[in-house]
Design an enzyme around this catalytic site. Structure first.
Site, PDB file in Angstrom:
ATOM      1  N   TYR A  52     -29.743   1.478 -83.688  1.00 29.29           N
ATOM      2  CA  TYR A  52     -31.080   0.906 -83.752  1.00 29.29           C
ATOM      3  C   TYR A  52     -31.168  -0.179 -84.827  1.00 29.29           C
ATOM      4  O   TYR A  52     -32.009  -0.135 -85.735  1.00 29.29           O
ATOM      5  CB  TYR A  52     -32.129   1.986 -84.045  1.00 29.29           C
ATOM      6  N   LEU A  89     -36.693  18.135 -78.188  1.00 32.83           N
ATOM      7  CA  LEU A  89     -37.240  16.876 -78.678  1.00 32.83           C
ATOM      8  C   LEU A  89     -37.538  15.974 -77.489  1.00 32.83           C
ATOM      9  O   LEU A  89     -36.672  15.738 -76.647  1.00 32.83           O
ATOM     10  CB  LEU A  89     -36.246  16.184 -79.618  1.00 32.83           C
ATOM     11  N   CYS A  90     -38.764  15.488 -77.426  1.00 31.42           N
ATOM     12  CA  CYS A  90     -39.192  14.655 -76.300  1.00 31.42           C
ATOM     13  C   CYS A  90     -39.190  13.190 -76.697  1.00 31.42           C
ATOM     14  O   CYS A  90     -40.004  12.753 -77.522  1.00 31.42           O
ATOM     15  CB  CYS A  90     -40.588  15.057 -75.844  1.00 31.42           C
ATOM     16  N   ASP A  94     -36.715  10.246 -86.557  1.00 35.09           N
ATOM     17  CA  ASP A  94     -35.555  10.129 -85.681  1.00 35.09           C
ATOM     18  C   ASP A  94     -35.134   8.667 -85.545  1.00 35.09           C
ATOM     19  O   ASP A  94     -35.953   7.802 -85.231  1.00 35.09           O
ATOM     20  CB  ASP A  94     -35.899  10.693 -84.296  1.00 35.09           C
TER      21      ASP A  94
END
Length: 340
Positions: free
Chosen positions: A52, A188-189, A47
């Site tokens: 980013y 999704l954590c 991910d």
């Protein structure tokens, strides 16, 4: 490595994935080494996000020639169709691929952002078109707001929901996760280490391992971190009485009013080192006040430049009163400094 379904996408992914922020700190060769090691160990979901820095580019280079063996998720912060499509094309170029497995509008936490996303000419138009063209396999979404995340799930438009969940941020378990499960969505954590505030990685991951359908995304920048995550998520769930006590200790220490170090508040126009200054209370407790003053003096002195403009608070996805907290931490720093 255990595999779990990524919602109704038809994609199976490893129960633990790879969060793409920490590899920003590595050069391209180092990042490739860690990423390929993770893939070799059975991690299949990686991910990242357009914002980013060079994370997408590093993944693109690392996975050259092995695209079919990894599932790539990335994100766009754009809310209009035109800008979202431009960002998608940029991500495809950076990742050296012609499709994204899971494409996610990034950080949708306010009603007006959802309205813009779904409006005529909004980003969802571009994402749905890209899915029809094969450039995107599935569309998920991310948020830092529990109220908004529940609304996003209720729309029925998204295959997955990505939300913070960890030892000290457990609110999602009561309603968001059950609602997402009912909707057939993948969960999704993110922030499994609470933005780095949980310094016992094994404890943090064991807490999340207890729920078999969660897909956990720890950020890694070393092979040792990868190996720890793989070991925990490949084995049986384990959560001891000692773990319970340690977890409660973190909750007592951090409470709910703490910085997750996402750095969305940066840069400060006045040069305040917000992220590190927001950590002073925890640093002082773990290090001792005297050592904390020595360690953090350069950072804390920048807090005196704060003019209380509030710009940082408007960017914080957790709605923290940043200027107020900075003043509190500066007062604590000054008292520690005076006591020396």
């Amino acid at each position: 490595m255990r595999l779990v379904p990524l919602g109704k996408t038809g994609i199976q992914v490893s129960a633990v994935g790879f969060g793409g922020i920490p590899i920003i700190r590595l050069n391209f060769e180092e990042a490739a080494h860690v990423l390929r090691h993770a893939a070799d160990k059975g991690i299949t979901l990686f991910d990242t996000a357009n914002r980013y820095v060079d994370s997408e580019e590093k993944m693109g280079r690392a996975f050259a020639g092995m695209r079919d063996t990894v599932v790539i998720a990335t994100k766009t912060g754009q809310r209009t169709a035109k800008a979202a499509m431009e960002e998608l094309e940029l991500s495809l170029t950076r990742l050296k691929t012609d499709y994204i497995d899971l494409y996610q509008p990034h950080q949708v936490s306010k009603p007006e952002e959802l309205d813009a996303l779904l409006a005529p000419g909004g980003a969802m138009e571009a994402l749905v078109r890209a899915r029809a063209q094969g450039k995107v396999r599935s569309i998920g979404i991310t948020s830092h707001s529990l109220e908004m995340a529940r609304k996003l799930v209720a729309t029925g438009l998204f295959a997955t929901i990505q939300f913070p969940y960890n030892i000290v941020e457990t609110e999602a378990a009561a309603h968001l996760f059950p609602e997402a499960r009912t909707a057939g969505m993948g969960i999704l954590c993110m922030k499994p280490f609470a933005g780095g505030m949980l310094d016992d990685g094994g404890l943090a991951l064991r807490f999340l391992r207890r729920e078999p359908d969660l897909i956990v995304l720890p950020g890694c920048d070393t092979v040792a971190q990868v190996d720890q995550a793989v070991e925990i998520f490949s084995g049986e769930a384990a959560w001891s009485e000692e773990d319970v006590a340690k977890a409660q200790g973190y909750r007592d220490e951090l409470g709910s009013r703490f910085c997750r170090r996402c750095e969305y508040c940066q840069p400060c126009p006045q040069g305040v080192r917000i992220t590190y200054a927001m950590m002073y209370r925890v640093v002082a407790k773990r290090m001792s006040p005297a050592k904390a003053v020595q360690f953090a003096s350069e950072t804390m002195e920048t807090v005196r430049n704060c003019i209380d403009c509030g710009e940082c608070a408007t960017r914080c996805p957790y709605n923290l009163p940043i200027p107020e907290m900075l003043r509190e931490h500066l007062a604590m720093y000054d008292s520690h400094k005076a006591a020396q």
